[in-house]
Design a protein around this motif. Structure first.
Motif, PDB file in Angstrom:
ATOM      1  N   UNK A   1       0.832  -1.213   0.000  1.00 37.33           N
ATOM      2  CA  UNK A   1       0.000   0.000   0.000  1.00 37.33           C
ATOM      3  C   UNK A   1       0.862   1.258   0.000  1.00 37.33           C
ATOM      4  N   UNK A   2       1.944   1.239   0.766  1.00 32.08           N
ATOM      5  CA  UNK A   2       2.831   2.405   0.830  1.00 32.08           C
ATOM      6  C   UNK A   2       3.526   2.641  -0.514  1.00 32.08           C
ATOM      7  N   UNK A   3       4.011   1.560  -1.128  1.00 32.63           N
ATOM      8  CA  UNK A   3       4.674   1.704  -2.430  1.00 32.63           C
ATOM      9  C   UNK A   3       3.675   2.156  -3.480  1.00 32.63           C
ATOM     10  N   UNK A   4       2.509   1.527  -3.510  1.00 30.85           N
ATOM     11  CA  UNK A   4       1.504   1.897  -4.508  1.00 30.85           C
ATOM     12  C   UNK A   4       1.077   3.352  -4.327  1.00 30.85           C
ATOM     13  N   UNK A   5       0.834   3.756  -3.086  1.00 33.54           N
ATOM     14  CA  UNK A   5       0.409   5.122  -2.813  1.00 33.54           C
ATOM     15  C   UNK A   5       1.461   6.154  -3.170  1.00 33.54           C
ATOM     16  N   UNK A   6       2.711   5.780  -3.074  1.00 34.69           N
ATOM     17  CA  UNK A   6       3.811   6.682  -3.387  1.00 34.69           C
ATOM     18  C   UNK A   6       4.111   6.720  -4.886  1.00 34.69           C
ATOM     19  N   UNK A   7       3.984   5.595  -5.549  1.00 34.29           N
ATOM     20  CA  UNK A   7       4.475   5.466  -6.925  1.00 34.29           C
ATOM     21  C   UNK A   7       3.420   5.578  -8.018  1.00 34.29           C
ATOM     22  N   UNK A   8       2.171   5.251  -7.715  1.00 35.76           N
ATOM     23  CA  UNK A   8       1.140   5.291  -8.758  1.00 35.76           C
ATOM     24  C   UNK A   8       0.652   6.730  -8.880  1.00 35.76           C
ATOM     25  N   UNK A   9       0.900   7.325 -10.037  1.00 38.23           N
ATOM     26  CA  UNK A   9       0.524   8.724 -10.234  1.00 38.23           C
ATOM     27  C   UNK A   9      -0.429   8.833 -11.417  1.00 38.23           C
ATOM     28  N   UNK A  10      -1.205   9.887 -11.410  1.00 42.01           N
ATOM     29  CA  UNK A  10      -2.209  10.122 -12.445  1.00 42.01           C
ATOM     30  C   UNK A  10      -1.822  11.348 -13.273  1.00 42.01           C
TER      31      UNK A  10
ATOM     32  N   UNK B   1       9.757   5.242  -4.820  1.00 40.22           N
ATOM     33  CA  UNK B   1      10.038   4.455  -3.609  1.00 40.22           C
ATOM     34  C   UNK B   1      11.543   4.318  -3.396  1.00 40.22           C
ATOM     35  N   UNK B   2      12.304   4.306  -4.472  1.00 42.76           N
ATOM     36  CA  UNK B   2      13.750   4.202  -4.333  1.00 42.76           C
ATOM     37  C   UNK B   2      14.364   5.487  -3.798  1.00 42.76           C
ATOM     38  N   UNK B   3      13.708   6.607  -4.026  1.00 46.45           N
ATOM     39  CA  UNK B   3      14.192   7.893  -3.541  1.00 46.45           C
ATOM     40  C   UNK B   3      13.685   8.242  -2.153  1.00 46.45           C
ATOM     41  N   UNK B   4      12.808   7.441  -1.610  1.00 43.99           N
ATOM     42  CA  UNK B   4      12.270   7.657  -0.259  1.00 43.99           C
ATOM     43  C   UNK B   4      13.073   6.779   0.702  1.00 43.99           C
ATOM     44  N   UNK B   5      13.869   7.371   1.588  1.00 41.68           N
ATOM     45  CA  UNK B   5      14.761   6.558   2.418  1.00 41.68           C
ATOM     46  C   UNK B   5      14.042   5.534   3.289  1.00 41.68           C
ATOM     47  N   UNK B   6      12.863   5.859   3.783  1.00 39.27           N
ATOM     48  CA  UNK B   6      12.137   4.909   4.626  1.00 39.27           C
ATOM     49  C   UNK B   6      11.604   3.730   3.814  1.00 39.27           C
ATOM     50  N   UNK B   7      10.998   4.013   2.660  1.00 39.04           N
ATOM     51  CA  UNK B   7      10.504   2.924   1.810  1.00 39.04           C
ATOM     52  C   UNK B   7      11.652   2.093   1.247  1.00 39.04           C
ATOM     53  N   UNK B   8      12.726   2.746   0.863  1.00 36.60           N
ATOM     54  CA  UNK B   8      13.892   2.028   0.351  1.00 36.60           C
ATOM     55  C   UNK B   8      14.420   1.058   1.407  1.00 36.60           C
ATOM     56  N   UNK B   9      14.516   1.518   2.648  1.00 29.60           N
ATOM     57  CA  UNK B   9      14.993   0.657   3.737  1.00 29.60           C
ATOM     58  C   UNK B   9      14.042  -0.511   3.953  1.00 29.60           C
ATOM     59  N   UNK B  10      12.731  -0.259   3.928  1.00 31.13           N
ATOM     60  CA  UNK B  10      11.756  -1.340   4.113  1.00 31.13           C
ATOM     61  C   UNK B  10      11.854  -2.385   2.997  1.00 31.13           C
ATOM     62  N   UNK B  11      12.016  -1.921   1.767  1.00 32.31           N
ATOM     63  CA  UNK B  11      12.153  -2.847   0.643  1.00 32.31           C
ATOM     64  C   UNK B  11      13.415  -3.685   0.824  1.00 32.31           C
ATOM     65  N   UNK B  12      14.518  -3.039   1.154  1.00 35.91           N
ATOM     66  CA  UNK B  12      15.781  -3.760   1.340  1.00 35.91           C
ATOM     67  C   UNK B  12      15.668  -4.763   2.486  1.00 35.91           C
ATOM     68  N   UNK B  13      15.044  -4.369   3.587  1.00 38.31           N
ATOM     69  CA  UNK B  13      14.887  -5.288   4.718  1.00 38.31           C
ATOM     70  C   UNK B  13      14.022  -6.486   4.338  1.00 38.31           C
TER      71      UNK B  13
END
Length: 178
Positions: free
Chosen positions: A10-19, A39-51
């Motif tokens: 949900x966090x990735x979709x909400x951040x990355x899906x644009x209209x 999501x790659x430029x957002x340090x918190x989302x990037x860390x979550x993806x990597x984890x």
């Protein structure tokens, strides 16, 4: 899907899906676009993806290999979390300087787990795996953040490369509806 992955989707979709109005590589115009670099430029989302990727790494991984461009920030973060060395794999070798395909440490005779942001057909990953193998790297797995491939489109199994993903396009679509 576990709750933590549902929340991540949900966090990735909400951040990355644009209209808006976007022309895709295919030339098709669409009113919706998935901007993975958000999501790659957002340090918190990037860390979550990597984890989330760390437990998916094969146990024989010696080196993580980030693919240009989107896999590099994720591989860097995975390397930081795990202590594994990272290499950065270009789409093609440089024609100047060291003329390397992969920058970073030595991977000769070592198992390289490729890191990618999104796999759709796997063409770029396939090319990188073949090139690294020709340079005596051992490559058998790609770990990606999002597998968007349709059935039969992912070509990686044709070269003995396993694809492991955190999320699929269906997971993102489901998270959007929740």
């Amino acid at each position: 899907m576990p709750n933590d992955l549902t929340r991540l989707a949900a966090a990735i979709d909400g951040t990355c899906r644009i209209r808006g109005s976007f022309t895709l590589r295919s030339g098709i115009t669409t009113n919706e676009y998935f901007d993975k670099y958000r999501f790659e430029g957002d340090p918190d989302l990037l860390r979550e993806v990597a984890q989330a990727m760390v437990p998916l790494l094969p146990s024989d991984t010696d080196v993580v290999g980030g693919l240009e461009l989107g896999g590099i920030p994720i591989a860097t973060m995975v390397s930081s979390i795990t202590g594994l060395p990272a290499i950065f794999v270009r789409k093609e070798a440089k024609t100047h300087g060291t003329c390397k395909l992969a920058e970073g440490g030595d991977f000769t005779g070592r198992t390289v787990t490729l890191i990618e942001d999104i796999v759709t057909t796997g063409g770029a990953v396939r090319d990188a795996a073949i090139a690294l193998r020709e340079l005596d790297g051992i490559v058998h797995t790609v770990v990606c953040a999002i597998d968007r491939s349709e059935p039969g489109q992912n070509v990686l199994d044709q070269i003995g490369l396993s694809t492991v993903s955190i999320l699929t396009k269906a997971d993102l679509d489901t998270a959007r509806r929740v």
